[in-house]
Design a protein around this motif. Structure first.
Motif: not given
Length: 224
Positions: A136-144, A198-200, A202-212
């Motif tokens: 799932k995503n709740n993506f926040h892109h800075p320009t789009k 999941m700071p943005d 959709m994509h994961y932080s280092d900790l997020g990727y470790e958990r995933l």
């Protein structure tokens, strides 16, 4: 389920995917070294984990890019024991038509899945192939502005329909599928998780990727 390390220490895994497999963290500091593909090796000590992730790539072929999963899977190393496929979020966000499961149309999502499954089975007839649904995503892109899981894309489709199309295609061909859309262990709609994992949105932080990575490793272990 406990896996004997000796059973996997001589195995190689090819991981086909998009930005989440590549290791995008929404910054310029991401890459393969922080991806979930790095972290599964901490749980399952494969001989080699090959990362075939490309940011923003789609499963289906589109006129604006030439790096779809269909255009890349043949380039993967033939010598592998397990192949994983994780994608679909970009097909949803960029309005790829869902199409029909049994019609091999490379420009539709289900059609591309049809071709991809047949192609992978031909390329890896004796190996284990595992698909994963996009998270799932709740993506926040800075320009789009991109549609989130809760919104419709330009075709009026929701992300869950793309996740379901993956499940339907895999079930039809008896291909194992891991349901990360519903069971990734990290939700972009829980504010307690977002800053850490999941700071943005959709994509994961280092900790997020470790958990995933731990979640995926646990699911993959049943197929080894």
């Amino acid at each position: 389920m406990k896996i004997q390390k000796s059973k996997i220490s001589d195995k190689t895994i090819n991981c086909l995917g998009d930005s989440t497999t590549w290791g995008d963290n929404g910054l310029e500091t991401g890459g393969n070294e922080i991806s979930w593909t790095k972290h599964i090796q901490e749980q399952l000590p494969f001989k080699e984990v090959r990362n075939y992730g490309i940011r923003a790539s789609r499963i289906a072929m589109t006129s604006d890019r030439n790096d779809s999963f269909l255009e890349r899977y043949k380039q993967m190393n033939d010598n592998a024991d397990i192949i994983t496929v994780l994608g679909g979020i970009n097909d949803f966000q960029h309005n790829v038509p869902i199409g029909t499961l049994t019609v091999a149309d490379p420009t539709t999502f289900s059609g591309a899945l049809n071709i991809l499954i047949h192609g992978l089975v031909e390329k890896y007839p004796y190996q284990t192939i595992v698909f994963m649904t996009p998270m799932k995503n709740n993506f926040h892109h800075p320009t789009k502005k991109y549609p989130t899981t809760l919104q419709q894309n330009g075709l009026g489709n929701y992300q869950k329909q793309y996740a379901q199309a993956i499940e339907d295609s895999c079930h039809f061909y008896s291909i194992p599928v891991i349901d990360l859309f519903n069971e990734s262990g990290i939700s972009p709609f829980l504010p307690e998780y977002v800053p850490k994992y999941m700071p943005d949105g959709m994509h994961y932080s280092d900790l997020g990727y470790e958990r995933l990575g731990k979640m995926i490793a646990g699911e993959l272990s049943q197929f080894i």
